[in-house]
Scaffold this active site. Structure first.
Site, short mmCIF file in Angstrom:
data_model
loop_
_atom_site.label_atom_id
_atom_site.label_comp_id
_atom_site.label_asym_id
_atom_site.label_seq_id
_atom_site.Cartn_x
_atom_site.Cartn_y
_atom_site.Cartn_z
CB THR A 1 -5.64 5.08 6.94
OG1 THR A 1 -5.43 4.06 5.98
CG2 THR A 1 -6.39 4.49 8.13
N GLY A 2 -7.87 4.95 4.86
CA GLY A 2 -9.16 4.50 4.36
C GLY A 2 -9.47 5.11 3.01
CB SER B 1 -0.89 0.04 1.24
OG SER B 1 -1.78 -1.01 1.24
CB THR C 1 -0.66 6.13 0.48
OG1 THR C 1 -1.42 4.96 0.19
CG2 THR C 1 -1.20 7.27 -0.38
N GLY D 1 -5.81 10.53 -3.83
CA GLY D 1 -6.63 10.36 -2.62
C GLY D 1 -6.38 11.48 -1.62
CB THR E 1 -2.27 4.46 3.76
OG1 THR E 1 -2.65 4.18 2.43
CG2 THR E 1 -1.90 5.92 3.91
#
Ligand code: SD4
Length: 327
Positions: free
Chosen positions: A238-239, A77, A205, A217, A187
């Protein structure tokens, strides 16, 4: 209550926090302190700790710390070994922020092993705060960074397998998250409070696997993936980046701390803000998670759903804390 302990790191003492429980927040830890998103980043914390323990600055600590997953081929990641976009290109996003509000970021950068170092150079050597794509690469190469192929055989094979169906589903679905936990990576967002009481953070990331080429992102976006206010505290995310950006996530967490919330409650309130804004159906397949650290050394985390973890390092302890969650 028999949660796993990761990588030989002791299970957290604060198990009552699991499942969005009502346990109290983490008490202030003695400075220095470093926290990171995701369990495997105990290794990154260890590198940051070397800097902090020697009396170094939080900025140098987070810079050194996040380089660990950036160079780790097994971390799919982040950086080298990251899963590519749908065109088979590994593109990386990264940012860094210090206690003076200095910021630097790169997005959609290819071929560079340590994007965080390029982000720091953008911060320190240019009048700008973000460079993207080919311009970021040119800047890096002109400043002595070497071109590296970031696509490992393992990630290439995974992409080729994905190509068979080419299902475009860039979501941090529960399944993906579980898979990622199993594979021990995600990440990294890292926050540090140094011995002088200064805060800094970094986030880096390779983004969502098989994203559209050019997609960026939250991670390199100051205010979304990372925010630091040396008077108040710092937060990182994160996510699913799209959902973090929607609520200016990390900035929201810092502002919520400014209004008096503890780090954990601030992270929780930001997650609740997303649910309120989008409704439960729209976040049904999403995961987002925040970690936060305030000026007093209090820390906390919160996620939309289960399986998010935070790695912590202080003088007293090195541990992985399962995040409380809402859904
Ligand atoms: C992104 N937030 O690119 C990153 C990915 C991530 O868990 O954190 N995944 O949207």
């Amino acid at each position: 209550m028999n949660r796993r302990s990761f990588f030989g790191v002791s299970a957290p003492a604060l198990l009552p926090l699991l499942g969005g429980g009502k346990a109290s927040d983490f008490l202030p830890a003695d400075k220095p302190i470093v926290i990171s998103t995701w369990a495997p980043n105990v290794k990154a914390n260890a590198e940051a700790w070397k800097v902090l323990q020697a009396g170094g600055a939080a900025l140098d600590a987070v810079h050194a710390g996040v380089q660990v997953p950036e160079a780790d081929p097994d971390d799919q990641s982040v950086g080298y070994g990251g899963l590519p976009d749908r065109d088979g290109k590994v593109t990386v996003d990264s940012c860094i922020m210090d206690e003076h509000g200095n910021i630097g970021a790169v997005a959609g950068l290819e071929y560079i092993l340590h994007p965080v170092s390029v982000a720091r150079m953008v911060m320190e050597k240019t009048p700008h705060v973000m460079l993207v794509g080919y311009g970021a690469l040119q800047f890096a190469l002109q400043n002595g960074f070497k071109k590296t192929n970031l696509l490992t055989d393992k990630s290439k094979k995974a992409w080729q397998a994905w190509l068979k169906e080419s299902k475009y589903d860039p979501q941090a679905t529960i399944k993906n998250i579980e898979q990622r936990i199993k594979e021990n990576h995600d990440t990294i967002g890292m926050l540090a409070l140094d011995a002088n009481g200064n805060l800094s953070g970094a986030c880096t990331t390779s983004g969502m696997a098989y994203k559209m080429h050019g997609r960026v992102g939250d991670s390199p976006i100051i205010g979304a993936g990372l925010y630091v206010d040396n008077e108040v505290g710092a937060a990182t995310a994160t996510g699913l980046g799209e959902d973090v950006i929607r609520i200016c996530g990390s900035h929201a967490v810092v502002e919520l701390m400014r209004s008096g919330l503890t780090p954990r409650d601030a992270c929780k309130a930001a997650v609740e803000r997303l649910i309120k804004m989008r409704g439960r159906d729209r976040v049904a397949q999403t995961q987002i998670g925040f970690i936060a650290l305030n000026k007093k050394g209090e820390y906390g985390c919160f996620s939309l759903r289960d399986n998010f973890t935070m790695a912590l390092r202080t003088k007293e302890k090195e541990e992985v804390i399962p995040s409380p969650f809402l859904m």
